[in-house]
Design a protein around this motif. Sequence first.
Motif, PDB file in Angstrom:
ATOM      1  N   HIS A  33       0.839  -1.201   0.000  1.00 22.11           N
ATOM      2  CA  HIS A  33       0.000   0.000   0.000  1.00 22.11           C
ATOM      3  C   HIS A  33       0.874   1.250   0.000  1.00 22.11           C
ATOM      4  O   HIS A  33       1.845   1.359   0.744  1.00 22.11           O
ATOM      5  N   ASN A  34       0.498   2.224  -0.843  1.00 18.61           N
ATOM      6  CA  ASN A  34       1.372   3.394  -1.008  1.00 18.61           C
ATOM      7  C   ASN A  34       1.271   4.386   0.138  1.00 18.61           C
ATOM      8  O   ASN A  34       2.142   5.260   0.266  1.00 18.61           O
TER       9      ASN A  34
ATOM     10  N   LEU B 297      -5.475  -7.813  -7.248  1.00 15.24           N
ATOM     11  CA  LEU B 297      -4.611  -6.661  -6.978  1.00 15.24           C
ATOM     12  C   LEU B 297      -4.703  -5.558  -8.028  1.00 15.24           C
ATOM     13  O   LEU B 297      -4.795  -4.381  -7.684  1.00 15.24           O
ATOM     14  N   THR B 298      -4.631  -5.910  -9.309  1.00 14.89           N
ATOM     15  CA  THR B 298      -4.531  -4.868 -10.340  1.00 14.89           C
ATOM     16  C   THR B 298      -5.625  -4.941 -11.391  1.00 14.89           C
ATOM     17  O   THR B 298      -5.787  -3.979 -12.154  1.00 14.89           O
ATOM     18  N   LYS B 299      -6.330  -6.075 -11.472  1.00 14.21           N
ATOM     19  CA  LYS B 299      -7.363  -6.278 -12.500  1.00 14.21           C
ATOM     20  C   LYS B 299      -6.813  -6.023 -13.903  1.00 14.21           C
ATOM     21  O   LYS B 299      -7.499  -5.496 -14.775  1.00 14.21           O
ATOM     22  N   GLY B 300      -5.575  -6.438 -14.118  1.00 15.63           N
ATOM     23  CA  GLY B 300      -4.970  -6.364 -15.438  1.00 15.63           C
ATOM     24  C   GLY B 300      -4.423  -5.005 -15.815  1.00 15.63           C
ATOM     25  O   GLY B 300      -3.875  -4.848 -16.911  1.00 15.63           O
ATOM     26  N   GLY B 301      -4.534  -4.026 -14.939  1.00  9.01           N
ATOM     27  CA  GLY B 301      -4.026  -2.697 -15.250  1.00  9.01           C
ATOM     28  C   GLY B 301      -2.560  -2.533 -14.903  1.00  9.01           C
ATOM     29  O   GLY B 301      -1.918  -3.423 -14.361  1.00  9.01           O
ATOM     30  N   GLN B 302      -2.020  -1.368 -15.202  1.00 12.56           N
ATOM     31  CA  GLN B 302      -0.635  -1.015 -14.890  1.00 12.56           C
ATOM     32  C   GLN B 302       0.366  -2.011 -15.486  1.00 12.56           C
ATOM     33  O   GLN B 302       1.384  -2.338 -14.872  1.00 12.56           O
TER      34      GLN B 302
ATOM     35  N   LEU C  39       1.729  -0.956  -6.769  1.00 18.62           N
ATOM     36  CA  LEU C  39       0.789  -1.648  -7.641  1.00 18.62           C
ATOM     37  C   LEU C  39       0.095  -0.720  -8.624  1.00 18.62           C
ATOM     38  O   LEU C  39      -0.637  -1.182  -9.500  1.00 18.62           O
ATOM     39  N   GLY C  40       0.328   0.592  -8.490  1.00 17.24           N
ATOM     40  CA  GLY C  40      -0.297   1.549  -9.385  1.00 17.24           C
ATOM     41  C   GLY C  40       0.644   2.150 -10.402  1.00 17.24           C
ATOM     42  O   GLY C  40       0.228   2.929 -11.255  1.00 17.24           O
ATOM     43  N   ASP C  41       1.908   1.783 -10.338  1.00 16.67           N
ATOM     44  CA  ASP C  41       2.912   2.307 -11.263  1.00 16.67           C
ATOM     45  C   ASP C  41       3.354   1.174 -12.186  1.00 16.67           C
ATOM     46  O   ASP C  41       3.839   0.143 -11.712  1.00 16.67           O
TER      47      ASP C  41
END
Length: 308
Positions: free
Chosen positions: A142-143, A252-257, A167-169
């Motif tokens: 978590h950021n 965690l990311t649902k395929g994003g990033q 997880l967002g980068d």
Amino acid sequence: MARQSKPTMSRALQRRENIAGYLFMLPSLIFFLGFVVFPMIVCILTSLTNTNMHDPGLIGGNFIGLDNFVRLWQDPTYLDALKNTFVIVLVSVPTVCVFSLWVSSAIYQLKGPVLSAFRCIFYLPVVTGSVAVTVVWAWIYHNYYGVLNFVIGPKGLGLIDGRINWLGDPKYALGCIILILFTTSVGQPIVLYVSALGNVDQTLIEAAEVDGANDLQVFWKVKWPQMMPTTLYILVITTINSFQCFALIQLLTKGGQGTNTVMYHIYWTAFKLTEQAGHFGYANAMGVMLAIFIGILSAIQFKLAKEK
């Protein structure tokens, strides 16, 4: 003295034993045929159609031949997911095998409860539910209040200047997924390698040591060849598990990033885009290609293992 011949079993008794054996196998065989073989056949057949889940019948839609497979190689989203999947496989499989072999070599001579404790520690993530493991790692990454940012941040070791959205980068997200997959994949190989090292012929090791072989030579020339069947099994199962990485992506990311994988893309195409014609058959085409990739890599691993 005449040699006594081995008593032979009558045909009737052989037939009764065969029938009894097949009857004991029948429940598992029915399950295997109904939930493994039959879905595989349906998957292959529907991959040749433009069906979706709204079409009536077991295999709905129209027959379109290999159009879905041709379309795969023109789909940038699929190609990106395939690239990410191969990155996961090429990074996680060798690191899991090397790390597991290193740890097992360090602990296999330990005795009693100490060895059992190490086995338990490393195997615990394997038997822990994937959702529970993912929740823990989501908290670590978590950021804002994650443990990782706290430990290596300005208030900890000072390795980073501020918070990182792991997880967002896109620069870090796929590596974070690989790290989680690594920690959940080493348990079984470590247990298998410990058992394999314990079964190595000690007389060969002693003979090599008498001849002046050092530890590295003993391992490479004596232990490693006898551990090859275990290594082959570990390579195959780790490759399959890496190709089938889905739960971590979904939770965690649902395929994003930049973390989209073939397994997640199959799920998204089949169950999230079913209002558009052809997506269920298209998703099954991805599944068929994934099975082909796994089969090819497994065959290569078997070939290399036999040459060793």
